[in-house]
Design a protein around this motif. Structure first.
Motif, PDB file in Angstrom:
ATOM      1  N   THR A  25       0.797  -1.223   0.000  1.00 53.66           N
ATOM      2  CA  THR A  25       0.000   0.000   0.000  1.00 53.66           C
ATOM      3  C   THR A  25       0.831   1.275   0.000  1.00 53.66           C
ATOM      4  O   THR A  25       0.275   2.360  -0.118  1.00 53.66           O
ATOM      5  N   ARG A  26       2.160   1.181   0.146  1.00 55.27           N
ATOM      6  CA  ARG A  26       2.975   2.375   0.364  1.00 55.27           C
ATOM      7  C   ARG A  26       4.110   2.498  -0.646  1.00 55.27           C
ATOM      8  O   ARG A  26       4.720   1.491  -1.032  1.00 55.27           O
ATOM      9  N   LEU A  27       4.415   3.737  -1.015  1.00 53.45           N
ATOM     10  CA  LEU A  27       5.647   4.055  -1.735  1.00 53.45           C
ATOM     11  C   LEU A  27       6.735   4.267  -0.701  1.00 53.45           C
ATOM     12  O   LEU A  27       6.535   4.992   0.283  1.00 53.45           O
ATOM     13  N   ARG A  28       7.900   3.664  -0.914  1.00 52.34           N
ATOM     14  CA  ARG A  28       8.987   3.763   0.056  1.00 52.34           C
ATOM     15  C   ARG A  28      10.157   4.491  -0.598  1.00 52.34           C
ATOM     16  O   ARG A  28      10.850   3.933  -1.446  1.00 52.34           O
ATOM     17  N   PHE A  29      10.374   5.735  -0.182  1.00 56.29           N
ATOM     18  CA  PHE A  29      11.440   6.562  -0.732  1.00 56.29           C
ATOM     19  C   PHE A  29      12.672   6.505   0.167  1.00 56.29           C
ATOM     20  O   PHE A  29      12.560   6.564   1.396  1.00 56.29           O
ATOM     21  N   GLN A  30      13.845   6.396  -0.450  1.00 56.53           N
ATOM     22  CA  GLN A  30      15.109   6.676   0.219  1.00 56.53           C
ATOM     23  C   GLN A  30      15.597   7.988  -0.386  1.00 56.53           C
ATOM     24  O   GLN A  30      15.876   8.069  -1.579  1.00 56.53           O
ATOM     25  N   LEU A  31      15.672   9.039   0.437  1.00 52.01           N
ATOM     26  CA  LEU A  31      15.975  10.381  -0.052  1.00 52.01           C
ATOM     27  C   LEU A  31      17.395  10.792   0.313  1.00 52.01           C
ATOM     28  O   LEU A  31      17.987  10.268   1.262  1.00 52.01           O
ATOM     29  N   ARG A  32      17.921  11.734  -0.434  1.00 57.83           N
ATOM     30  CA  ARG A  32      19.196  12.316  -0.060  1.00 57.83           C
ATOM     31  C   ARG A  32      19.043  13.204   1.175  1.00 57.83           C
ATOM     32  O   ARG A  32      19.888  13.206   2.063  1.00 57.83           O
ATOM     33  N   ASP A  33      17.972  13.967   1.219  1.00 59.58           N
ATOM     34  CA  ASP A  33      17.723  14.871   2.331  1.00 59.58           C
ATOM     35  C   ASP A  33      16.221  14.926   2.576  1.00 59.58           C
ATOM     36  O   ASP A  33      15.475  15.509   1.797  1.00 59.58           O
ATOM     37  N   ALA A  34      15.778  14.288   3.666  1.00 61.20           N
ATOM     38  CA  ALA A  34      14.347  14.222   3.968  1.00 61.20           C
ATOM     39  C   ALA A  34      13.902  15.337   4.900  1.00 61.20           C
ATOM     40  O   ALA A  34      12.713  15.449   5.196  1.00 61.20           O
ATOM     41  N   SER A  35      14.839  16.170   5.362  1.00 63.95           N
ATOM     42  CA  SER A  35      14.486  17.179   6.361  1.00 63.95           C
ATOM     43  C   SER A  35      13.573  18.260   5.808  1.00 63.95           C
ATOM     44  O   SER A  35      12.846  18.906   6.560  1.00 63.95           O
TER      45      SER A  35
END
Length: 587
Positions: A25-35
């Motif tokens: 049910t979810r998109l899972r992002f690994q981000l460079r900067d999530a702040s």
């Protein structure tokens, strides 16, 4: 603009995305900067049911049943074609960054491994569970005999119907082996082939020839046969999930080692060959039996608890699940359910689990009622999708991540529904089912005591729903914001300012880091993030001296995006951030 485009922009653009995957049910992002990701902005996008910031630089967006379509649309966006992966230096720096994920990365990796081993086959499992439910309903109505009893001979037409669900569960080990091997970076077809050895009819047939003999291993009678003088344990591996998981856990590291030591131009031939040469006998003689015994051992522990007191067991399971699912601990329990059905012909866990699911859905129904009453369009959209996914598909994640974990007052009301449903099942002596099903409205006929099960889940649903409706789930500020239609509907009251004490050592350290960052005039913003990092905006990246930062005692520095740096400062990062901020302000 499309939903996919809006989501990408809301998480910082394609350049801020390191990787993207999805679960049920979810998109899972690994981000460079999530702040810099604004949760209310993400949640306001049409088609988004909620957003879940996580430790490190991970961010999840709840979509519901349409997640696969949105995932494909995001990957097809033109800007995603130019996505650049992190450099080796950035990956290493991120690994040293600490925080919850840095300190317990193996825990996150373990549960992601379990999740990704099962997630791609959830659709097939759900489809098979509905076939099983249909067979159970026909048996209950007296149309056919007990379809789950191998001693009962069904008419040929119904025998064929009974094969429809077996195509999934018999070959489940091969599906899990493929997914688990792929997750750990090995060739998934090699993992498939390795597990396929012990699934061959010829392998099982070895236990029936004259040279086979019986022996007692770990208190159980098993069939053995000597292969070149080495005893081989013969099991029926159909529906087993622990052996392929253990096999993949060994194959993944082995594959990486072979790729390092074998010349690249020989990878295609010798990496798969040597992997199979090592893993085929290792799986047949050692890993496969260990996997069977591990699964049997875990199942025996739960069986012992259930045998000691079905009443206690029926209460503990629904009360534990609300805490197990967010941590991913329910995946091993799902594996035990499959093992119970494979070995015993029935499972006793899914009935109490249904009480948790319907308590969860009841709380969502209560939220939906209040959203309609208060004309909260965003929450109404989220709750409608979550409730449909739950009642029709038996999937709790949209409710859990989209609503329940965002409002602290929901869990006590949800747990009350779990308790009521569990007590009813306990007083009824427990429930059994001959099928692995997703506990939804469509699978109620799969349980042997339909009346008891329907009563329990109905009571769990109504208890949670009514408690949410009559006592609400929001603070006064959240209710007022919802009625105004403001974006701060889920915002907590603004905390009072805290005094951050910075000692002389930290002040001196901050002064040196400011100099290495190009001086006060080059710094464009300072923020403490992820427990152990200081996020610094600079005007000119070329003025940043990484070597000088390291000489000044900084464990690590990484440029995450143009003009944005993360300083890996450790557990005193908040004090260092304050020291840098004061230094810049004084200048």
């Amino acid at each position: 603009m499309s939903t996919a485009h809006d989501i990408v922009q809301a998480v910082g653009g394609a350049g801020n995305i390191v990787s993207l995957s999805h679960c049920a049910t979810r998109l899972r992002f690994q981000l460079r900067d999530a702040s810099g990701v604004d949760v209310p902005t993400v949640e306001s996008i049409k088609g988004v049911m909620g957003a879940v910031p996580q430790s490190g630089e991970r961010f999840q967006v709840i979509i519901g049943g349409a997640v696969q379509n949105v995932y494909n649309e995001i990957n097809s966006l033109p800007e995603m074609a130019d996505q650049k992966p992190l450099s080796d230096e950035e990956i290493k720096a991120a690994a040293r960054a600490g925080g919850v994920r840095g300190r317990f990365d193996w825990i996150d990796s373990f549960f992601e491994f379990l999740s990704d081993s099962f997630r791609p086959i959830l659709g097939a499992l759900l489809g098979a569970s509905l076939f099983i439910t249909f067979m159970s309903l026909m048996s209950t109505l007296g149309v056919i005999g007990n379809w789950a009893d191998p001693r009962v001979t069904l008419p040929p037409s119904w025998q064929f119907m009974n094969l429809l669900w077996q195509s999934v569960f018999v070959f489940l080990p091969l599906m899990v082996a493929y997914n688990a091997s792929k997750k750990l970076g090995a060739d998934p077809w090699v993992g498939f082939a390795i597990m396929g050895l012990v699934m061959l009819p010829g392998f099982t047939a070895l236990g029936g020839i004259g040279e086979a003999y019986q022996a007692t291993v770990a208190g159980s009678e098993v069939t053995l046969i000597d292969i070149f003088g080495v005893p081989l344990t013969i099991f029926n591996y159909s529906s087993q999930v622990f052996p392929p998981l253990l096999m993949a856990a060994v194959l993944g590291p082995l594959y990486r080692i072979l790729k390092r030591i074998i010349p690249e131009n020989l990878h295609l031939i010798f990496v798969p060959f040597l992997s199979m040469l090592i893993m085929l006998p290792l799986t047949a003689f050692l890993i496969g039996p260990i996997g069977v015994y591990v699964g049997a051992g875990l199942a025996s522990v739960l069986q012992a608890i259930n045998s000691f007191s079905p009443f206690i067991f029926a209460i503990v399971i629904p009360l534990a699940y609300p805490f197990m699912v967010p941590l991913g601990l329910h995946w091993p329990i799902n594996a035990i359910m499959l093992l119970n059905i494979s070995q015993n012909g029935f499972d006793y866990i899914q009935g109490p689990m249904g009480a948790w699911n319907f308590a969860c859905f009841g709380a969502t129904a209560g939220v939906l009622f209040l959203a309609w009453r208060d004309r909260d369009i965003q929450m109404r959209q989220t709750a409608t999708g979550a409730l449909a996914a739950g009642l029709l598909g038996g999937i709790s994640e949209p409710s859990l991540y989209g609503i329940h974990l965002r409002f602290k007052k929901i869990y006590p009301r949800l747990l009350a529904g779990c308790l009521v449903g569990g007590v009813i099942i306990g007083f009824g002596g427990g429930l059994k089912t001959s099928a692995f099903v997703f506990t939804s409205l469509l699978t109620i006929p799969a349980f042997d005591n339909i009346g008891l099960y329907a009563l329990a889940i109905g009571a769990a649903f109504l208890t949670s729903m009514l408690l949410v409706i009559f006592t609400d789930y929001r603070t006064a500020e959240q209710k007022a914001a919802a009625r105004r239609g403001g974006v701060d509907a889920v915002a907590e009251p603004t905390p009072e300012p805290r005094v951050i004490v910075v000692d002389d050592v930290q002040v001196n350290q901050a002064r040196q880091w400011v100099t290495a960052l190009g001086g006060e005039e080059n710094i464009d913003g300072v923020e403490w993030i992820a427990e152990t990092r200081v996020r610094v905006g600079v005007k000119d990246d070329s003025l940043v001296d990484v070597e000088a930062l390291q000489r000044a005692g900084l464990p690590g520095a990484v440029r995450v995006t143009p003009n944005v740096w993360h300083l890996v400062a450790g557990l005193e990062a908040e004090q260092y951030a304050e020291g840098i901020r004061r230094r810049v302000a004084s200048a």
